[in-house]
Structures are given as C-alpha cells and as structure tokens.
Design an enzyme around this catalytic site. Sequence first.
Site, short mmCIF file in Angstrom:
data_model
loop_
_atom_site.label_atom_id
_atom_site.label_comp_id
_atom_site.label_asym_id
_atom_site.label_seq_id
_atom_site.Cartn_x
_atom_site.Cartn_y
_atom_site.Cartn_z
N GLU A 28 -3.62 -3.14 9.82
CA GLU A 28 -3.74 -2.79 8.41
C GLU A 28 -5.18 -3.02 7.93
OE1 GLU A 28 -1.45 -4.21 4.27
OE2 GLU A 28 -1.56 -5.55 6.01
N LYS A 38 1.68 1.96 1.28
CA LYS A 38 2.41 0.69 1.32
C LYS A 38 3.40 0.64 0.16
CE LYS A 38 1.60 -4.24 2.20
NZ LYS A 38 0.56 -5.26 2.45
N CYS A 63 2.74 -4.09 6.96
CA CYS A 63 2.91 -5.53 6.78
C CYS A 63 4.13 -5.92 5.95
CB CYS A 63 1.64 -6.13 6.18
SG CYS A 63 1.50 -7.92 6.45
#
Length: 634
Positions: free
Chosen positions: A42, A125, A177
């Site tokens: 990321e 995200k 994540c």
Amino acid sequence: MLNIALAQMEIIPGQPDKNAEKMLKFIEDAKNNHADMIIFPEMAIPGYLLGDTWEQPSFLEDCEAYGRDIIAASKDIVVLFGNIAIDKDKKNNDGRIRKYNAFFAAQDGKLIPPSGKSPYPFVIKTLLPNYREFDDTRYFYSLEKLARELNINTEELLAPVKINVSGKEYCIGCLLCEDGWSDDYALAPLSVLHEKFHPDFFVNISCSPFTLGKNDKRNRVFSAQSKEINAPLVYVNNVGIQNNGKTIYTFDGSSTVYSKTGATVHACPAFKETLSYVVLEDIAEENKSIDTTRKENQIEEIYNAVTYGIRHFLDSIRMKKVVIGISGGIDSAVASALYCKVLGPENVLLVNLPSRFNSDTTKGLAHRLAQNLACRYAVFPIQESVEHTISQIENISIQNLYDNTQEHWTVSDFNVENIQARDRSSRVLAALSAVFGGGFTCNANKAETTVGYSTLYGDQSGFLAALADLWKYQVYSLAEYMNDTVYGREVIPHETITLPPCAELSSKQNIDAGQGDPLQYPYHDYLFRSFIERWKKAAPEDILEWYVSGTLEDEIGCESGLVKKLFPTHKAFIDDLERWWNQFSGIAVAKRIQAPPVLAVSRRAYGFDHREAQNGPYYTRRYKQLKEKLLKSE
C-alpha cells in the site's frame, strides 16, 4: 501457472522518486525470474505517514507521475501497487483536492480497472482507520463516501480486478490493509467481494506498522478469512520506518500467503527487504501450514524492532554519532549497548556526569560499562557548575519594578535536583554532542514518561527516546537478553541489573543505603500500563472498583499479593493512585508534548498514537463515592 512475486520493499516516506526507482528494479528482477505478477505494498510510491505533505498539490502530482512510470513498466508482467490517486475536479470535505488511497493494477502499459461501477480505473480503499497512529479521514476520501456521493450502495462499487495471463483469466479480490480488518465495521469488503464475485484469490496490500503480538493476531484473522471464503489470500506489507512527528514506527513486512484451507504457506522474513515468489496453483490446495509462530521470544522481538528503528531513524536524519549520559543505572546502560551495536563503539561517546550525590558504586558501574563496550568515555563532573548556578540565583537581586522593592530567593533541595539534571543535558551533553558531530539521547523508559518522572530540558531531552515505549521490566529483560544473546558476555554489569533504580539527585536518594526511586516498578509498570495500553483505558474509577473487588492484580497483570504488601491501608493505596494519576494527567502531559519522538513498540505508544490534551486530572462521581466509602471503613 501464475508465478507471483511478493515485493516486500522498504518504503521511504515522502520520497516517491526513490521508491519508484526501487519498484522499477524489482519489476525488472521479477521479469528476469519469469514472474507473471508482482505485488507491491500500500502507498508504495509516496509512503503513508506523511502528515500534511498530503496537502501539497505538487507532491501529489509527482506521485501520480511516478505511478505512470510504474504502469509503463508493466509490459509482459502484471503489476499491483499502492499509490495516491487524485481527482482534480472534486474536493475532499476540507475543500482540498480529492485524494484516494488507491490500489492500481497494470498490464502491458495500461491500467486494468475494476470490473464494477466505479468511475475510476483503480480500486479505492473502503475502510479508513481513524485510531492509534492513523488519521486517514483527514486526507483521504473513502469508497463509502464516494458511494454516498453517487447515491448508491457501497457494495455496488466493490468489484474485483480481472486479468488474463497466458490465455487464462484470473479474478482478483483487491483489498487495502484495513479492508481486511473489518470486524468492527458495518461493512466487510472481503465478504462482499466473495459473495458477489467468488474471486480466484485475494490480495491485501498493506502499510502496517509493527506492534508486539500483531502478526500472531493477523495470522489468526487472515487464516480464518481465507478458510471461510475458500480462496487463497496474499498479504504484502512493507519494511522501513515512518513517523508522524512525535512517534516513530517500524514496519516489519512479514508478508504472508494463506491457502484456501487457511494454511500459512509462505512467509517473508521480518524487517528485511526481499523479493520472493509463490505459484498460485501450488498454494491453492496446500493444507499444511509452515511454522509462523514467533521462534524468538517477546524480548527478542523488542530487540529486533528497537535496533531496526534506531538504525533506520539515524540513517533518515543522517546522524552517525551519539553521546549518551550514563549514570550507572539500567536505562542508560541498555541505551548504550543498543547504540554501540547499531553504530559501532567508535561512534558512541559515553559520559558520566557525577555530582556530590553520585556514589562510587554507580560511578564504577558507569566506567565498567564503557570498558565492556570499548567505546569513547569521559567523566565530566558537574558539582562546580551546579554550585555556581545556585550561588548566582541566591545572590542575584530580584527587582520588583511595580513597587520598587527587592528580594532574594533561596534554592530548595528540589530545585537543586532539577538544576543537576538540566546542567547535565542542556549544558554538557548538548555541547559535547555538537563538538562530537552528533546528538545526545533521551534514555527515559515508559513508566517515567507516563508520570513525568524526569526533568524538562534535562533528562527528558534528546533527539530520540528509543526506550520510551518500554516498561521498566522490559528494559531489565532487554539488558539480560543483550548480555546473554547479543553480546554473549556481560556487557551491562550484573550489579547494574540488580541495584535498585535511583536518580541520585539528593542525599535522600542513596543507592548504597537502598534509597531509590519513588516508583515501585513491579506494581507501577502495570498500573500505568492500564492507563495507556488497555484498549478501553483504565481510569481511577476502574482501578478502585478492581481494588474493592479484589481483582486488581488480575486486571492489570502484576504479581498476586503485591498490592497489600505495598499498601497496608486503603488510604495508602488511594494516596498513591491519586499521586500518579495527577502526575499522568497533569504536568506529565506538558512534558510529553515537549519530549523527543518515541520509538513505538507496544499497542499504544506516546506521541501521536496516544493523543492527549492538557485538561488536568479528573475523578468521576463513582470514584469519589468509592473513595469516601473505603476511607470511612478504616
């Protein structure tokens, strides 16, 4: 057969040019090793913890430009990587340019967009963490917000990326994540992708800091996820250090691959940049897990994280030499052994700065430590300069210009303690480090930092507090580990480990007479830890509730029977609790705000990880009721 390269790279925060250059080299190496796909972490191009650098449009555009270089390099290989994505036609809620934390997939020089309704050619995200060191909503726009803006359900924007390699199509569930840590969110991106599209495998690219015990938890969570969805999961994390000003975080990588049975089938080494390979078809059916339990004990993990963090932080600020004030005590001894191991003894100057209160015992231990480490060493007595300062203060005439009177002040014993500490740091160590061409260290541990048991501009000073996220018992364990394992000999003198801690700043602090610090570390370490490291932080009301119910020692984790031994009456217990709570919530806050950056190890480090305001101590109504009842009972 899909040959996948896991690029566990060191990300240098705020240096997209260097990161992109490294990524291009990794891509070339992967191609030479016949990889079909390479996966980067990321925010691989910009870094993650950048503070308000995220508010510089020129920096954002530079990151995008380097992203285009990576996309152009995707000829004959699929490249998955994290980068910032911007939309100049839209704004964040703060009125600044729209920014997304994005997952890019590229092949043959072109982006591969997700297959759903997203208006962008990249994955956004979904879940933005806003706890601990994270402050994502300050900078980034989430997929959830975008969905609300488009007036559709977030699930409609969640979609996989589909690639074609050697005539075979693969459907990939792309996660960033936090999207894989969804237990406390209303939406679970992994579950949505699985239920709607049944991807062949999932990829979680992360920029996840090291924390004690975190990898074991991730292995449990991600293993259960891969087993539940019956698909492999590839987790790629970075190494290096990043910071948000007041807290330095290490990133250990520990990239891992899980089979569809939940088996852990591949793991990259911790704290090491590496390019490793797995074949998707080989891991898909694997049932046998490799051993990913930490072979090292917790103190070895701490040692590895701290030395890695010190080394990389020194490199990042281009510091090659350090000065350490050593007292003969445990904290400065451990700091000395750590820095000598990182920098080499020739680049470390140890200085003993005795006043008339320092015993021959501790002066001798300081000398032995320096001899054992074979580094530079000096003795710099401060008594004369301390007396000069006291004399100047007591003999100077203070003029009250508002009423034309004069007064003279007397220096108290407590003032003398602080004068010594400041003389050592602000005068001597600061000057010596300038001449030596380096910096001087702050050797405070976490217990001292919690209650401000230190002197502002004195022993609280320094360029880095490398031990300030370690409790005293961990510092002792680290000393023994370095003697036994790292050095293989007694570098830190045994007496330093066994002597009671003592500041030696007054006649009442006599180490030879067993008169040490007011902190009872076997108890206070654990009491203070409950203030700061519990996920639901303890306050005096909780402590007193547990005390009354007889469960305090179990709740905070200290030795059974210790509380009664230290505090024979309710009043003694309450006085101690309020003394340190007042310090923790009072002057210690001001000291922590001005303290050096802390190297994070635990689940809650001081600095940006533990955000605090100078509001002063507070006691709840329930606490006051319990206190009154206990005191009346005596």
